[in-house]
Design a protein around this motif. Structure first.
Motif, PDB file in Angstrom:
ATOM      1  N   LEU A  31      32.251  30.911  33.226  1.00 10.18           N
ATOM      2  CA  LEU A  31      32.456  31.486  32.182  1.00 10.18           C
ATOM      3  C   LEU A  31      33.405  30.606  31.342  1.00 10.18           C
ATOM      4  CD1 LEU A  31      33.023  35.261  33.474  1.00 10.18           C
ATOM      5  CD2 LEU A  31      30.925  34.242  32.072  1.00 10.18           C
ATOM      6  N   THR A  32      33.250  30.657  30.052  1.00 14.33           N
ATOM      7  CA  THR A  32      34.080  30.007  28.862  1.00 14.33           C
ATOM      8  C   THR A  32      35.051  30.857  28.247  1.00 14.33           C
ATOM      9  OG1 THR A  32      32.495  30.205  26.983  1.00 14.33           O
ATOM     10  CG2 THR A  32      32.012  28.359  28.546  1.00 14.33           C
ATOM     11  N   GLY A  33      34.853  32.151  28.120  1.00 13.07           N
ATOM     12  CA  GLY A  33      35.833  33.043  27.638  1.00 13.07           C
ATOM     13  C   GLY A  33      35.183  33.894  26.359  1.00 13.07           C
ATOM     14  N   SER A  34      34.073  33.545  25.967  1.00 14.28           N
ATOM     15  CA  SER A  34      33.593  34.208  24.621  1.00 14.28           C
ATOM     16  C   SER A  34      32.275  34.960  25.144  1.00 14.28           C
ATOM     17  CB  SER A  34      33.348  33.390  23.662  1.00 14.28           C
ATOM     18  OG  SER A  34      32.722  32.238  24.119  1.00 14.28           O
ATOM     19  N   CYS A  42      29.198  48.778  38.733  1.00  7.14           N
ATOM     20  CA  CYS A  42      30.470  48.425  38.619  1.00  7.14           C
ATOM     21  C   CYS A  42      31.294  49.095  39.389  1.00  7.14           C
ATOM     22  CB  CYS A  42      30.994  48.551  37.148  1.00  7.14           C
ATOM     23  SG  CYS A  42      31.010  50.315  36.581  1.00  7.14           S
ATOM     24  N   GLY A  43      30.888  50.333  40.205  1.00 13.43           N
ATOM     25  CA  GLY A  43      31.881  51.108  40.951  1.00 13.43           C
ATOM     26  C   GLY A  43      33.139  51.408  40.287  1.00 13.43           C
ATOM     27  N   ASP A  44      34.411  51.162  41.069  1.00  6.01           N
ATOM     28  CA  ASP A  44      35.598  51.634  40.392  1.00  6.01           C
ATOM     29  C   ASP A  44      36.113  50.581  39.389  1.00  6.01           C
ATOM     30  OD1 ASP A  44      36.463  49.202  41.818  1.00  6.01           O
ATOM     31  OD2 ASP A  44      37.453  50.209  43.266  1.00  6.01           O
ATOM     32  N   GLY A  45      35.499  49.578  38.919  1.00  2.30           N
ATOM     33  CA  GLY A  45      35.749  48.799  37.664  1.00  2.30           C
ATOM     34  C   GLY A  45      36.806  47.715  38.138  1.00  2.30           C
ATOM     35  N   LYS A  46      37.059  47.405  39.336  1.00  6.80           N
ATOM     36  CA  LYS A  46      37.992  46.574  39.882  1.00  6.80           C
ATOM     37  C   LYS A  46      37.681  45.025  39.265  1.00  6.80           C
ATOM     38  CE  LYS A  46      41.280  44.787  43.200  1.00  6.80           C
ATOM     39  NZ  LYS A  46      41.531  45.019  44.692  1.00  6.80           N
ATOM     40  N   ILE A  47      36.386  44.688  39.618  1.00 11.16           N
ATOM     41  CA  ILE A  47      35.843  43.483  39.508  1.00 11.16           C
ATOM     42  C   ILE A  47      35.494  43.360  38.015  1.00 11.16           C
ATOM     43  CG2 ILE A  47      34.024  41.822  40.219  1.00 11.16           C
ATOM     44  CD1 ILE A  47      36.130  42.054  42.100  1.00 11.16           C
ATOM     45  N   THR A  48      34.944  44.313  37.517  1.00 14.26           N
ATOM     46  CA  THR A  48      34.804  44.572  35.901  1.00 14.26           C
ATOM     47  C   THR A  48      35.935  44.049  35.316  1.00 14.26           C
ATOM     48  OG1 THR A  48      33.302  46.229  36.575  1.00 14.26           O
ATOM     49  CG2 THR A  48      33.340  45.374  34.210  1.00 14.26           C
ATOM     50  N   ALA A  49      36.958  44.629  35.487  1.00 15.49           N
ATOM     51  CA  ALA A  49      38.141  44.410  34.829  1.00 15.49           C
ATOM     52  C   ALA A  49      38.516  43.076  34.886  1.00 15.49           C
ATOM     53  CB  ALA A  49      39.460  45.161  35.055  1.00 15.49           C
ATOM     54  N   GLU A  50      38.463  42.224  35.978  1.00 18.36           N
ATOM     55  CA  GLU A  50      38.750  40.938  36.300  1.00 18.36           C
ATOM     56  C   GLU A  50      38.046  39.998  35.537  1.00 18.36           C
ATOM     57  OE1 GLU A  50      39.406  39.393  40.410  1.00 18.36           O
ATOM     58  OE2 GLU A  50      40.155  41.388  40.844  1.00 18.36           O
ATOM     59  N   ILE A  51      36.692  40.393  35.260  1.00 19.71           N
ATOM     60  CA  ILE A  51      35.866  39.410  34.466  1.00 19.71           C
ATOM     61  C   ILE A  51      36.329  39.377  33.163  1.00 19.71           C
ATOM     62  CG2 ILE A  51      33.429  39.269  33.458  1.00 19.71           C
ATOM     63  CD1 ILE A  51      32.447  40.346  36.418  1.00 19.71           C
ATOM     64  N   LYS A  53      39.234  40.034  31.823  1.00 14.19           N
ATOM     65  CA  LYS A  53      40.181  38.793  31.651  1.00 14.19           C
ATOM     66  C   LYS A  53      39.843  37.503  31.269  1.00 14.19           C
ATOM     67  CE  LYS A  53      43.562  41.584  34.718  1.00 14.19           C
ATOM     68  NZ  LYS A  53      44.231  41.255  36.148  1.00 14.19           N
ATOM     69  N   ILE A  54      38.823  37.042  31.994  1.00 10.45           N
ATOM     70  CA  ILE A  54      38.489  35.678  31.789  1.00 10.45           C
ATOM     71  C   ILE A  54      37.880  35.646  30.464  1.00 10.45           C
ATOM     72  CG2 ILE A  54      36.619  33.945  32.710  1.00 10.45           C
ATOM     73  CD1 ILE A  54      37.073  35.359  35.579  1.00 10.45           C
ATOM     74  N   GLN A  80      42.161  51.565  25.407  1.00 12.40           N
ATOM     75  CA  GLN A  80      43.455  51.214  24.403  1.00 12.40           C
ATOM     76  C   GLN A  80      44.139  50.046  25.151  1.00 12.40           C
ATOM     77  OE1 GLN A  80      42.529  54.217  25.856  1.00 12.40           O
ATOM     78  NE2 GLN A  80      43.965  55.537  25.437  1.00 12.40           N
ATOM     79  N   GLN A  81      44.094  49.803  26.537  1.00 11.10           N
ATOM     80  CA  GLN A  81      44.603  48.773  27.180  1.00 11.10           C
ATOM     81  C   GLN A  81      43.920  47.689  27.393  1.00 11.10           C
ATOM     82  OE1 GLN A  81      46.824  50.011  30.625  1.00 11.10           O
ATOM     83  NE2 GLN A  81      47.484  52.053  29.680  1.00 11.10           N
ATOM     84  N   HIS A  82      42.405  47.819  27.523  1.00 11.40           N
ATOM     85  CA  HIS A  82      41.478  46.787  27.465  1.00 11.40           C
ATOM     86  C   HIS A  82      40.541  46.880  26.464  1.00 11.40           C
ATOM     87  CE1 HIS A  82      43.244  46.453  32.101  1.00 11.40           C
ATOM     88  NE2 HIS A  82      43.475  47.596  31.797  1.00 11.40           N
ATOM     89  N   PRO A  83      40.737  46.511  25.560  1.00 12.08           N
ATOM     90  CA  PRO A  83      39.913  46.604  24.273  1.00 12.08           C
ATOM     91  C   PRO A  83      38.442  45.798  24.421  1.00 12.08           C
ATOM     92  CG  PRO A  83      41.640  45.059  23.775  1.00 12.08           C
ATOM     93  CD  PRO A  83      41.941  45.655  24.957  1.00 12.08           C
ATOM     94  N   ASN A  84      38.419  44.701  25.437  1.00 15.82           N
ATOM     95  CA  ASN A  84      37.055  44.301  25.297  1.00 15.82           C
ATOM     96  C   ASN A  84      36.373  44.796  26.548  1.00 15.82           C
ATOM     97  OD1 ASN A  84      38.647  43.129  27.406  1.00 15.82           O
ATOM     98  ND2 ASN A  84      37.659  40.927  27.388  1.00 15.82           N
TER      99      ASN A  84
END
Length: 267
Positions: A31-34, A42-51, A53-54, A80-84
């Motif tokens: 990933l390049t970031g955009s 996605c299950g509990d969203g843990k990995i989704t949230a890590e993606i 961040k990238i 609110q804390q994870h707008p993307n």
């Protein structure tokens, strides 16, 4: 796609192997970031949230057909804390996106789906031209030893009454059949590979936790007051055939299917 009564918190505590495999897959994302990314199942969203961040200049959508999982993900990662980052309840066989994503990521999910062609067709529609899919699921031969142990228990005199009319709930595809489905949808296949994995559990209690939280098509046929006895019987049946190692750990031989494909521009 079948819906089972997931205990989202319990699953989160007993899915270390699945999370480790997801992190291995993330290393392949490049990933390049955009980018805009869909995390399918996605299950509990843990990995989704890590993606998320990238791709801090992009966006990530996590979908799952289990309302309990989405509720937990939204609670843990509020917008609110994870707008993307956002989460939706959606069935993999009924994707409603059209040319939205640069990448679809999915780990340890699609073996739960009986019919894969509708999923693959939906993934193709969901991607922008040039978009890619990176999928990992149970493949041909996955968890064969555990499946045999469960079958021995469910077919025994004590438990067989609960499995009248039972149909095998998973799909563990091979390379050739998956290549055909991908190409039928219009994908250009980049990599299709069956990979052997050793799933390690710290001991019988952890093995039981994995059975309890992921083999729901079997355990949810059992009355609640007998469920733990059934799980203990499955553990014993499995460990009779595949004993604990000297360090007390339990090992389960797994086979995963890795899929990389691209939505190429039509000529």
């Amino acid at each position: 796609m079948n819906t089972y009564r997931w205990n989202a918190q319990d699953y989160a505590q007993n899915s270390h192997a699945q999370q480790q495999w997801a992190k291995e897959m993330m290393a392949l994302l490049r990933l390049t970031g955009s980018e805009t990314v869909l995390d399918l199942g996605c299950g509990d969203g843990k990995i989704t949230a890590e993606i998320a961040k990238i791709v801090d200049r992009g966006a990530v959508v996590g979908i799952d057909n289990a309302e309990a999982m989405i509720a937990l993900a939204r609670h843990r990662y509020p917008e609110q804390q994870h707008p993307n980052l956002s989460f939706q309840v959606m069935d993999a066989e009924k994707l409603s996106f059209a040319e939205c994503f640069d990448l679809v990521f999915s780990n340890a999910v699609l073996h739960w789906v009986r019919q894969h062609q509708p999923v693959i067709d939906g993934l193709y529609r969901s991607l922008k031209t040039g978009g890619k899919i990176l999928l990992r699921m149970g493949g041909k031969g996955d968890a064969a030893g555990m499946r045999e142990a469960i079958d021995r228990v469910k077919d025994s005199a004590r438990w067989s009454r609960y499995f009248i009319g039972f149909e095998f709930p998973y799909t563990f595809p091979g390379v050739d059949e998956y290549r055909l489905m991908l190409e039928t949808a219009g994908f250009t296949v980049k990599r299709l590979e069956l990979i052997a994995k050793d799933m390690t559990h710290e001991g019988p209690a952890w093995l039981a936790g994995w059975i309890r939280t992921t083999w729901l098509p079997y355990t949810q046929r059992i009355p609640e007051n007998l469920k733990e006895s059934f799980i203990e019987a499955v553990c014993s049946s499995y460990l009779d055939q595949v004993p604990l190692c000297a360090d007390g750990k339990a090992h389960v031989a797994m086979v995963l299917l890795d899929v990389e494909a691209e939505k190429s521009a039509k000529l």
